[in-house]
Design a protein around this motif. Sequence first.
Motif, PDB file in Angstrom:
ATOM      1  N   TYR A   1     -68.785  -6.739  42.137  1.00 18.47           N
ATOM      2  CA  TYR A   1     -69.219  -5.618  41.312  1.00 18.47           C
ATOM      3  C   TYR A   1     -70.722  -5.729  41.047  1.00 18.47           C
ATOM      4  O   TYR A   1     -71.302  -6.815  41.072  1.00 18.47           O
TER       5      TYR A   1
ATOM      6  N   ASP B   1     -60.194  -7.068  40.117  1.00 14.41           N
ATOM      7  CA  ASP B   1     -59.925  -5.645  39.939  1.00 14.41           C
ATOM      8  C   ASP B   1     -58.576  -5.443  39.252  1.00 14.41           C
ATOM      9  O   ASP B   1     -57.938  -6.426  38.818  1.00 14.41           O
ATOM     10  N   GLU B   2     -58.088  -4.199  39.192  1.00 17.34           N
ATOM     11  CA  GLU B   2     -56.838  -3.913  38.488  1.00 17.34           C
ATOM     12  C   GLU B   2     -55.620  -4.547  39.154  1.00 17.34           C
ATOM     13  O   GLU B   2     -54.562  -4.705  38.536  1.00 17.34           O
TER      14      GLU B   2
ATOM     15  N   ARG C   1     -74.072   1.263  33.488  1.00 17.51           N
ATOM     16  CA  ARG C   1     -73.484   0.579  32.332  1.00 17.51           C
ATOM     17  C   ARG C   1     -72.241   1.309  31.808  1.00 17.51           C
ATOM     18  O   ARG C   1     -71.355   0.704  31.210  1.00 17.51           O
TER      19      ARG C   1
ATOM     20  N   GLN D   1     -73.862  -5.000  38.426  1.00 14.79           N
ATOM     21  CA  GLN D   1     -74.177  -4.803  37.027  1.00 14.79           C
ATOM     22  C   GLN D   1     -75.682  -4.774  36.852  1.00 14.79           C
ATOM     23  O   GLN D   1     -76.439  -5.260  37.699  1.00 14.79           O
TER      24      GLN D   1
ATOM     25  N   ASP E   1     -65.187   3.578  43.915  1.00 15.71           N
ATOM     26  CA  ASP E   1     -66.026   3.336  42.744  1.00 15.71           C
ATOM     27  C   ASP E   1     -67.309   2.592  43.138  1.00 15.71           C
ATOM     28  O   ASP E   1     -67.750   1.669  42.462  1.00 15.71           O
TER      29      ASP E   1
ATOM     30  N   GLU F   1     -65.545 -10.329  40.166  1.00 17.43           N
ATOM     31  CA  GLU F   1     -64.604 -10.039  39.093  1.00 17.43           C
ATOM     32  C   GLU F   1     -63.266  -9.614  39.690  1.00 17.43           C
ATOM     33  O   GLU F   1     -63.182  -9.241  40.866  1.00 17.43           O
TER      34      GLU F   1
ATOM     35  N   GLY G   1     -69.822   2.493  33.402  1.00 19.12           N
ATOM     36  CA  GLY G   1     -68.607   2.316  34.192  1.00 19.12           C
ATOM     37  C   GLY G   1     -68.546   0.942  34.823  1.00 19.12           C
ATOM     38  O   GLY G   1     -69.272   0.020  34.439  1.00 19.12           O
ATOM     39  N   ARG G   2     -67.668   0.804  35.777  1.00 20.80           N
ATOM     40  CA  ARG G   2     -67.486  -0.464  36.495  1.00 20.80           C
ATOM     41  C   ARG G   2     -67.553  -0.121  37.982  1.00 20.80           C
ATOM     42  O   ARG G   2     -66.690   0.594  38.505  1.00 20.80           O
ATOM     43  N   TRP G   3     -68.569  -0.670  38.651  1.00 20.00           N
ATOM     44  CA  TRP G   3     -68.902  -0.173  39.982  1.00 20.00           C
ATOM     45  C   TRP G   3     -68.936  -1.293  41.020  1.00 20.00           C
ATOM     46  O   TRP G   3     -69.483  -2.368  40.795  1.00 20.00           O
ATOM     47  N   ARG G   4     -68.385  -0.969  42.187  1.00 23.49           N
ATOM     48  CA  ARG G   4     -68.284  -1.934  43.288  1.00 23.49           C
ATOM     49  C   ARG G   4     -69.558  -1.950  44.135  1.00 23.49           C
ATOM     50  O   ARG G   4     -70.311  -0.974  44.222  1.00 23.49           O
TER      51      ARG G   4
END
Length: 441
Positions: A434, A426-427, A370, A436, A382, A424, A372-375
């Motif tokens: 991802y 990405d940058e 929670r 969750q 990540d 989602e 972070g943001r994880w692949r």
Amino acid sequence: MKQAAAYLYDALNAAANGYLVLPANARTGEPLVETDKATTDPEVIRAWWTEHPDAQPACMAPKPKKLKATPYAWQDPAQIPQRQFLYGRHLARKFTAAKFAAGGVGKSILALTEAIALATGRALLGITPAQRCKVWYWNGEDPKEETERRIAAICLHYSIAKEELEGWLFIDSGREQEIVIAQTTKNGAVIVGPVVRGMVDTIADNEIDVVIIDPFVSSHRIVESDNPAMDLVAKRWNAIADETNSAVELVHHIRKTGGAEATVEDGRGASSLLNAVRSAQVLNKMTPEEGTKAGVGNHREYFKAENGKANNSPPAEGKDWYRIIPISLGNGSALAPQGDSVGVVVKWKWPDPLDGVSGADFEAAAQSIRAGRWRENPQAKDWVGWPIAKVLGLDLHGNKADKAKVTGLIKIWIGAGNLIVVDELDEKRMTRKYVQVANDD
């Protein structure tokens, strides 16, 4: 002299197959004894050929047995004798079983380890024999001393004393004592009756419970692609098992599969052997992909065994797995101080990612996810595996087993709905997957 011995051999072989035999003049074909004295008695036949060593065998076909249909007699199901399994559900009295594998997988050392488990009554590989058994292991290819090396290594690893095997384990080599129960003649495939009779008598005299023939191909001189001929051989092994109330296992090679995983249908030659046996195991080496999934260092040390006559094949995690480990015999010399190292089979369990992981561990991992943001992709920097490994104290940098455990946990938690995969951006505004924690906003 050689021709005379061949004539006697042919006469005994014909008699063993039910033909009435008498000696005949090799030039004229005239019987040398009265035709009504034709017999299948081997002692009488030997006496005739002692008196007439140059005689040719004259054979008369046996009278066909009169067939009759046997009326069914009702039996109380509770009174019908149980099948007499001796080792798991693979070896049973009065039946023949088989092991199929390519060369170098581990079938011989597995068969020999199971033989010693049966002889000692010990669950060396996780299976407790139904009873302690007298076992006859015959290797048709290797010298006897090579089998003795393997036995010594097994005994060293499992701490087996000589008293546990003496009188219970019998070993022979085809280099010293051939066992050829069938051969091809100008008239087709025939059973070598004297050899079969010798097998039956030896099994009975020594009260043998289990006979292991390794490899099957050394026990006959039949073209393997000849289905009727192979059927003849396979069924004769069944007959030997039935007559002696023993369990017979035939260790058999497979043909080349081009890298594909072998099945029992890949057994070399005709399909008659597979059809004749009650149980057929197939052995395969661990693949590189399975090695990565299991997190082992060297996948070549591992192999799996499964019953190939079952309809549904379990996943890799559900199969019986073994590992071959080196054991030093301690027989070094001045010229070769290291001595012999012999591979020994040990039971190996496919790693369970959940071993040692509690509900509290998941909650701690969820909290870390929670944050972070994880692949989902394990190749990503990540990757969701990193926060999980950190919480559980696992090393993803160089420990293959730890990485396999984390990968397995992610799969299990996603499958159970504890974690979810979402799409989602990405940058770089690229759609990625991802991971969750479920039920999180």
